[in-house]
Scaffold this motif. Structure first.
Motif, short mmCIF file in Angstrom:
data_model
loop_
_atom_site.label_atom_id
_atom_site.label_comp_id
_atom_site.label_asym_id
_atom_site.label_seq_id
_atom_site.Cartn_x
_atom_site.Cartn_y
_atom_site.Cartn_z
N ALA A 188 42.63 29.04 42.01
CA ALA A 188 41.73 29.23 43.15
C ALA A 188 41.29 30.69 43.23
CB ALA A 188 42.41 28.82 44.46
N ILE A 189 40.02 30.91 43.60
CA ILE A 189 39.47 32.24 43.83
C ILE A 189 38.73 32.21 45.16
CG2 ILE A 189 37.96 34.07 42.99
CD1 ILE A 189 38.26 32.88 40.18
N ASP A 190 39.01 33.16 46.03
CA ASP A 190 38.27 33.29 47.28
C ASP A 190 37.66 34.69 47.28
OD1 ASP A 190 37.39 33.52 49.96
OD2 ASP A 190 38.84 32.00 50.57
N ALA A 191 36.36 34.77 46.98
CA ALA A 191 35.67 36.06 46.89
C ALA A 191 34.88 36.30 48.16
CB ALA A 191 34.74 36.06 45.67
N ARG A 192 35.31 37.31 48.92
CA ARG A 192 34.65 37.64 50.18
C ARG A 192 33.65 38.78 50.00
NH1 ARG A 192 37.26 36.10 54.69
NH2 ARG A 192 36.87 38.09 55.75
N ALA A 193 33.92 39.67 49.06
CA ALA A 193 33.07 40.81 48.73
C ALA A 193 33.51 41.31 47.36
CB ALA A 193 33.20 41.93 49.77
N TYR A 230 40.48 37.35 46.41
CA TYR A 230 41.82 36.77 46.39
C TYR A 230 41.88 35.74 45.26
CZ TYR A 230 42.32 38.79 51.05
OH TYR A 230 42.38 39.66 52.12
N VAL A 231 43.00 35.76 44.51
CA VAL A 231 43.19 34.86 43.38
C VAL A 231 44.56 34.20 43.50
CG1 VAL A 231 43.41 34.70 40.88
CG2 VAL A 231 41.71 36.22 41.87
N ALA A 232 44.58 32.87 43.33
CA ALA A 232 45.83 32.13 43.37
C ALA A 232 45.96 31.29 42.11
CB ALA A 232 45.89 31.22 44.61
N GLY A 233 47.22 31.12 41.66
CA GLY A 233 47.44 30.32 40.47
C GLY A 233 48.91 29.98 40.30
N PHE A 234 49.35 29.85 39.06
CA PHE A 234 50.74 29.50 38.80
C PHE A 234 51.59 30.77 38.94
CE2 PHE A 234 54.41 28.39 36.19
CZ PHE A 234 54.70 27.14 36.69
N ASN A 235 52.42 30.80 39.98
CA ASN A 235 53.23 31.98 40.31
C ASN A 235 52.37 33.23 40.52
OD1 ASN A 235 55.64 30.61 40.22
ND2 ASN A 235 55.94 31.02 38.03
N LEU A 236 51.13 33.03 40.94
CA LEU A 236 50.18 34.13 41.04
C LEU A 236 49.46 34.10 42.39
CD1 LEU A 236 48.39 36.38 39.59
CD2 LEU A 236 46.84 34.50 39.05
N LEU A 237 49.53 35.21 43.12
CA LEU A 237 48.74 35.39 44.32
C LEU A 237 48.41 36.88 44.39
CD1 LEU A 237 47.49 34.00 46.74
CD2 LEU A 237 49.57 34.44 48.03
N ARG A 238 47.14 37.23 44.13
CA ARG A 238 46.76 38.62 44.01
C ARG A 238 45.50 38.91 44.82
NH1 ARG A 238 50.77 38.77 40.98
NH2 ARG A 238 50.98 39.21 38.78
N HIS A 239 45.35 40.21 45.16
CA HIS A 239 44.15 40.67 45.85
C HIS A 239 43.54 41.82 45.06
CE1 HIS A 239 41.96 43.26 48.83
NE2 HIS A 239 41.38 42.08 49.04
N PHE A 240 42.18 41.80 44.91
CA PHE A 240 41.46 42.84 44.18
C PHE A 240 40.61 43.64 45.17
CE2 PHE A 240 37.75 44.08 41.42
CZ PHE A 240 38.44 44.97 40.61
N ASP A 241 40.77 44.95 45.19
CA ASP A 241 40.05 45.81 46.14
C ASP A 241 38.86 46.51 45.50
OD1 ASP A 241 41.15 47.77 44.56
OD2 ASP A 241 42.43 48.62 46.14
N GLY A 242 38.46 46.05 44.34
CA GLY A 242 37.35 46.66 43.62
C GLY A 242 37.82 47.61 42.54
N THR A 243 39.06 48.05 42.63
CA THR A 243 39.62 48.99 41.65
C THR A 243 40.91 48.46 41.04
OG1 THR A 243 38.69 50.85 42.87
CG2 THR A 243 40.43 51.35 41.28
N SER A 244 41.81 48.00 41.88
CA SER A 244 43.13 47.56 41.39
C SER A 244 43.55 46.27 42.07
CB SER A 244 44.17 48.66 41.65
OG SER A 244 44.25 48.94 43.04
N TRP A 245 44.59 45.65 41.47
CA TRP A 245 45.12 44.38 41.96
C TRP A 245 46.44 44.62 42.69
CZ3 TRP A 245 42.56 39.75 41.49
CH2 TRP A 245 41.49 39.72 40.61
N THR A 246 46.65 43.86 43.76
CA THR A 246 47.90 43.91 44.53
C THR A 246 48.47 42.51 44.61
OG1 THR A 246 47.06 45.73 45.88
CG2 THR A 246 48.98 44.52 46.72
#
Length: 549
Positions: free
Chosen positions: A404-409, A414-430
């Motif tokens: 799943a990908i939820d792109a607000r800007a 936000y990206v979700a997957g197998f053991n994966l939940l990350r946020h991208f701020d335009g530069t880096s992933w958290t």
């Protein structure tokens, strides 16, 4: 879609009228007052045929024996009015302009209330019994007679507009100010270009109209219909009885039935669009204009427009399309998986064109923000960004599947997957995986950075969790496997399970949402959100549309 109200009544119920938060329904052995889902019987209001008013404290009932009764919310008072044998219709334009119609002996009669007294209004010669009234204020009132003559009042004089030749039992305006007539023989007519034209649902049986302030509905027997501005769409859930009449307005739709029964239309209702030619559909996207794009097995993509499906074959028969998304009906993307690797296709309004092939990756999701920010995820753990001309790889890290990908800007993804939940701020992933939680994060709904819902599968159970911007709520076990979650209307979230069933989040709580009968017994493949409604596709059945009133 419908909730039965406990009325405690057994009377024959006639036309009703809705005020903010409730309604009055006129009845023969007594009338009803409804506030929310609470019903109060009004036995003092007997022999009543119709009701209208300007507030819950200023309602006017008209009776079978020619009386006009004022109800102030607490007590009923018979008003002093000119003689009438029977009154069947009433319309209140304002506290100082109310009209009531019926007959006196064998001729039609119309009365007007000016805030102080009732008086008789002059009608065109030969006017038959008045059966229905509707208006858009004191200078635009319409009446219909037993024989089908339609009259108009311009604030000064009643004139004959036309003769439809049918007994009219109900009149109503829609959101566009268009006048509708419901006839005793089942026909529904609408005033178009100053001429009444036929707009009858499929079955020509007695119908009633209802308008909640936004949507126009019709009920025929135990079947409901919703008007989309061009045609009637049949609602999937049947009424729990054969309908008699309605009370509607101010966000409410009530339908009456035999023996004092009343049903209320819920906030959500389902209807269905025609079955596509290729039944096995896995994914879909709906353009803001209502055009549907769908894909599934055999490398085929389908398009639903103006009531007709068309099919496009990619030439790659082993492909199975997993997701579609677009910005308009002329800019749509579809992603697939196949043994030889997944592909990405683009629709420009005329044809589909392959724009990416990246074996052995299997693509699972496509979404985006606009035509320059389209995002694709798959089994290699990458998020691929398409800017309209070229691809760029965004790597969330820790190679895993992206579901799943939820792109607000561009700087808020936000990206979700197998053991994966990350946020991208335009530069880096958290990473912000809930503590102690692992598994397949299948679905993600981001309402705001401090309002995120996650649905996933951990070992042999499905769970749901909420993130408030700081902490995650305790893991909540839920039934079934959730396939997709979407925002739905203002502040609502819809979560659809793989095998029949759905939950909706509104007013701060989750509740089960009743599914259409066929879909409840089949596999749900996709659900997509368009404004205040959601489209759902299920195996072997037509696409169904869930709408928020």
């Amino acid at each position: 879609d419908w909730t039965m109200l406990r009325t405690g009544a057994t009377t024959k119920l006639n036309q009703g009228w809705s005020f903010p938060g409730g309604a009055y329904i006129a009845g023969l052995d007594g009338s009803l007052k409804i506030v929310g889902d609470t019903v109060t019987q009004l036995p003092e209001l007997r022999l009543m045929m119709a009701v209208s008013g300007t507030s819950a404290q200023n309602a006017f009932f008209v009776s079978k024996d020619g009386k006009i009764v004022h109800y102030n919310g607490q007590a009923a008072t018979v008003m002093d009015s000119p003689p009438a044998s029977t009154l069947r219709a009433v319309y209140a334009a304002s506290p100082t302009f109310v009209v009531a119609g019926g007959r006196n002996d064998m001729a039609g009669v119309m009365m007007r209330y000016d805030g102080a007294a009732w008086s008789t209004m002059a009608l065109p010669n030969g006017t038959d019994w008045i059966y229905a009234l509707a208006g858009n204020g004191a200078n635009d009132i319409w009446a219909a007679t037993r024989t089908g003559r339609v009259l108009h009042f311009n604030g000064t004089t009643w004139t004959v507009h036309s003769n439809v030749g049918l007994r009219v039992r109900q009149m109503m305006f829609d959101a566009q100010g268009q006048l509708w007539l419901a006839c005793a023989s089942g026909e529904l007519l609408r005033l178009k270009n100053n001429v009444f034209v036929d707009a009858t649902p499929p079955n020509p049986v007695r119908a009633s109209l209802a308008f909640d302030g936004t949507n126009l509905f019709a009920v025929q027997g135990d079947v409901g219909f919703w008007w989309d501005g061009q045609a009637w769409n049949q609602m999937i859930a049947q009424l729990p009885f054969v309908s008699r009449s309605t009370a509607s307005g101010n966000g409410m739709v009530l339908v009456t039935g035999p023996g004092g029964k009343v049903a209320k239309l819920n906030d959500y209702f389902w209807h269905r669009v025609p079955r596509p030619p290729v039944f096995l559909i896995d994914a879909a996207w709906v353009a803001p204009t209502g055009e549907v794009f769908a894909g599934g097995y055999e490398g085929k993509l389908q398009n639903y427009r103006n009531g007709t499906w068309t099919t496009f074959a990619t030439g790659q028969a082993d492909q199975r399309f997993e997701s579609l998304w677009g910005t308009s009906a002329t800019n749509v993307y579809a992603v697939s998986r196949a043994d030889a690797g997944g592909r990405v296709y683009h629709w420009d309004g005329l044809t589909w064109t392959e724009i990416l092939y990246a074996p052995p990756t299997q693509f699972k999701i496509v979404t985006g923000i606009d035509a320059q920010h389209v995002y694709v995820g798959g089994t290699d753990g990458l998020v691929r960004w398409w800017n309209g001309n070229a691809w760029t790889n965004l790597d969330p890290g820790l190679v895993t599947r992206v579901y799943a990908i939820d792109a607000r800007a561009p700087d808020d993804i936000y990206v979700a997957g197998f053991n994966l939940l990350r946020h991208f701020d335009g530069t880096s992933w958290t990473s912000f995986v809930p503590p102690g939680t692992a598994g397949a994060f299948r679905s993600l709904a981001v309402v705001a950075p401090n309002d995120i819902w996650l649905l996933g599968r951990l070992s042999d159970r499905t769970f749901r969790q909420h993130f408030d911007g700081t902490t995650w709520s305790p893991l909540e076990t839920v039934d079934g496997v959730y396939r997709r979650t979407v925002a739905f209307g203002a502040g609502q979230i819809l979560a659809v399970r793989r095998y029949g069933g759905a939950a909706v989040f509104t007013n701060g709580a989750w509740s089960e949402l009743r599914m259409p009968l066929n879909e409840a017994m089949s596999e749900i493949f996709d659900v997509v959100q368009v404004g205040s409604h959601a489209w759902m596709l299920a195996s072997g059945f037509e696409a169904s549309v869930l709408r928020l009133r």
